[in-house]
Design a protein around this motif. Structure first.
Motif, PDB file in Angstrom:
ATOM      1  N   ARG A 156       0.822  -1.233   0.000  1.00 54.13           N
ATOM      2  CA  ARG A 156       0.000   0.000   0.000  1.00 54.13           C
ATOM      3  C   ARG A 156       0.841   1.260   0.000  1.00 54.13           C
ATOM      4  O   ARG A 156       0.416   2.317   0.488  1.00 54.13           O
ATOM      5  CB  ARG A 156      -0.948  -0.042   1.198  1.00 54.13           C
ATOM      6  N   ASP A 183      -4.426  -5.643  -2.827  1.00 56.40           N
ATOM      7  CA  ASP A 183      -4.188  -4.206  -2.631  1.00 56.40           C
ATOM      8  C   ASP A 183      -4.667  -3.363  -3.808  1.00 56.40           C
ATOM      9  O   ASP A 183      -4.806  -2.144  -3.679  1.00 56.40           O
ATOM     10  CB  ASP A 183      -2.700  -3.963  -2.350  1.00 56.40           C
ATOM     11  N   TRP A 186      -7.725  -2.135  -2.502  1.00 54.80           N
ATOM     12  CA  TRP A 186      -7.477  -1.028  -1.561  1.00 54.80           C
ATOM     13  C   TRP A 186      -7.482   0.287  -2.340  1.00 54.80           C
ATOM     14  O   TRP A 186      -8.127   1.263  -1.956  1.00 54.80           O
ATOM     15  CB  TRP A 186      -6.122  -1.263  -0.857  1.00 54.80           C
ATOM     16  N   GLU A 209     -11.934  -7.211   2.303  1.00 56.25           N
ATOM     17  CA  GLU A 209     -11.847  -6.308   1.155  1.00 56.25           C
ATOM     18  C   GLU A 209     -13.249  -5.924   0.675  1.00 56.25           C
ATOM     19  O   GLU A 209     -13.492  -4.779   0.283  1.00 56.25           O
ATOM     20  CB  GLU A 209     -11.056  -6.981   0.025  1.00 56.25           C
TER      21      GLU A 209
END
Ligand SMILES: NC(=O)C1=CN([C@@H]2O[C@H](COP(=O)(O)OP(=O)(O)OC[C@H]3O[C@@H](n4cnc5c(N)ncnc54)[C@H](O)[C@@H]3O)[C@@H](O)[C@H]2O)[C@@H](O)CC1
Ligand SMILES: Nc1ncnc2c1ncn2[C@@H]1O[C@H](COP(=O)(O)OP(=O)(O)OP(=O)(O)O)[C@@H](O)[C@H]1O
Ligand SMILES: [Mg+2]
Length: 347
Positions: A156, A183, A186, A209
């Protein structure tokens, strides 16, 4: 708050059930048997649905042929891999190859590249993701790629995520299908506009998620008692992007249709299983779009591809668990890809 009307409805419902039970006890088969039959009918129905969808997956698989050249059955790119995570992009990229892609690339941070190369001579590894020219470096390869899997082991770090944002924009501009996982999700939760309405995107969130994305996009917590509705709503709110919510049963939606994959897996939940899923989905998405809606009987090619990847991952898990039990790891599952693929799709 329980309203008076709600309470009355609940009481009326309980009375109906009690009367039905009494009547069945006196005149018919026991209630248990009725419920069991209803349940087994529903189960039989869902097994039939699963079989029908598996048949659509079989339809999109390109035949092996001696007249094809290297690359025709898929050139897949995985965008991910950083100092901390080298296993995830490896699992995704090798799974793409094992499912049947001809070439599998990994675009990762420079620290991860020698490690990933050392895992496998079969992958083409580009140490570009943390370079100032990252977007340009990946863009050079885009014309040669059929699909991208974005996110396994990405981490991240803000600078990496900014580069991945540029890569996603360039991929959309070229109409390249993208599977977004880990990610990558994300990033999408921070900027849903990045993927909104892109019909060639599939998101593959795990439990955490999914709730993060749902919160970000629908601005409120999901209803955990209504997972079908939650997946459908998230897909619609993202402009009908295909969403695969992984879990005990995988729930898939393109905002219009909801599919459930409950292929038997196992109770072993080692890290990396999701990477196997997203890597194999990269190939299946390419095959499904190539085959087109005639081969999927009008169903969305991306949904059919996603159903194939979920079934395959769970079947690999099942087979690996039969052999290794509690010691099963994702490498054991990857060793099962060939046999699991034949069992599900080459019958
Ligand atoms: N060998 C490797 O390099 C691996 C790296 N990984 C990478 O690790 C990074 C973080 O991924 P995470 O998946 O940990 O993401 P998150 O950091 O969002 O964490 C997910 C969390 O949700 C929890 N969770 C999962 N299913 C749940 C459920 N049904 N109910 C409640 N909690 C649940 C997990 O225990 C985990 O703590 C990603 O880049 C990912 O790709 C993973 O793919 C695993 C393997
Ligand atoms: N409770 C469960 N029972 C059976 N299968 C499950 C269960 N939870 C997840 N799976 C299956 O495991 C696979 C990976 O899902 P999971 O939720 O572990 O992904 P993930 O957390 O992203 O994995 P990773 O560790 O690779 O990041 C999917 O195919 C899913 O169907
Ligand atoms: Mg994951």
């Amino acid at each position: 708050m329980v309203t008076r009307a709600g309470a009355a409805t609940a009481v009326a419902g309980a009375v109906v059930v009690a009367l039905l039970s009494a009547a069945l006890a006196l005149y018919g088969p026991p209630l248990d048997a009725v419920l069991e039959r209803a349940f087994s009918l529903r189960k039989a129905h869902s097994i039939k649905d699963m079989e029908n969808t598996l048949q659509l997956v079989r339809n999109i698989i390109p035949p092996l042929s001696s007249t094809k050249h290297k690359g025709q059955d898929g050139r897949i790119g995985v965008v991910g891999g950083c100092q901390e995570y080298t296993g995830a992009p490896y699992f995704a990229a090798i799974s793409a190859l094992k499912v049947g892609a001809d070439l599998s690339h990994v675009f990762c941070a420079s620290a991860a590249a020698p490690v990933i190369k050392a895992y496998s001579p079969e992958l083409i590894v580009h140490p570009v993701l943390d370079s100032p020219n990252a977007v340009r470096e990946v863009e050079k390869w885009l014309p040669r790629l059929h699909a991208l899997v974005v996110g396994p082991g990405l981490g991240r770090d803000d600078a990496l995520l900014r580069n991945v944002q540029g890569i996603l924009e360039a991929s959309k501009a070229r109409d390249i299908p993208v599977v977004i996982d880990a990610d990558g999700l994300w990033l999408v939760a921070q900027q849903p506009a990045l993927i909104h309405g892109y019909r060639k995107a599939v998101l593959t969130p795990n439990h955490m998620e999914f709730s993060r994305l749902y919160d970000a996009v629908l601005r409120g917590p999901m209803d955990s008692d209504d997972s079908h509705g939650s997946v459908l709503r998230l897909s619609q709110a993202l402009g009908n992007v295909t969403v695969v919510q992984k879990g005990e049963r995988d729930i898939l939606s393109n905002g219009q249709q909801v599919l459930v994959c409950s292929q038997e897996g196992s109770s072993r939940r080692c890290g990396g299983q999701g990477d196997l899923l997203s890597g194999s989905l990269g190939v299946l998405v390419h095959w499904a779009l190539l085959a087109g809606p005639e081969k999927t009987n009008g169903s969305s090619p991306l949904l059919v591809a996603a159903f194939g990847a979920c079934s395959l991952t769970r079947q690999c898990n099942h087979q690996a668990f039969q052999k290794h039990g509690r010691s099963t790891t994702t490498s054991d599952m990857i060793a099962e890809v060939g046999a699991a693929f034949s069992k599900l799709f080459e019958t």
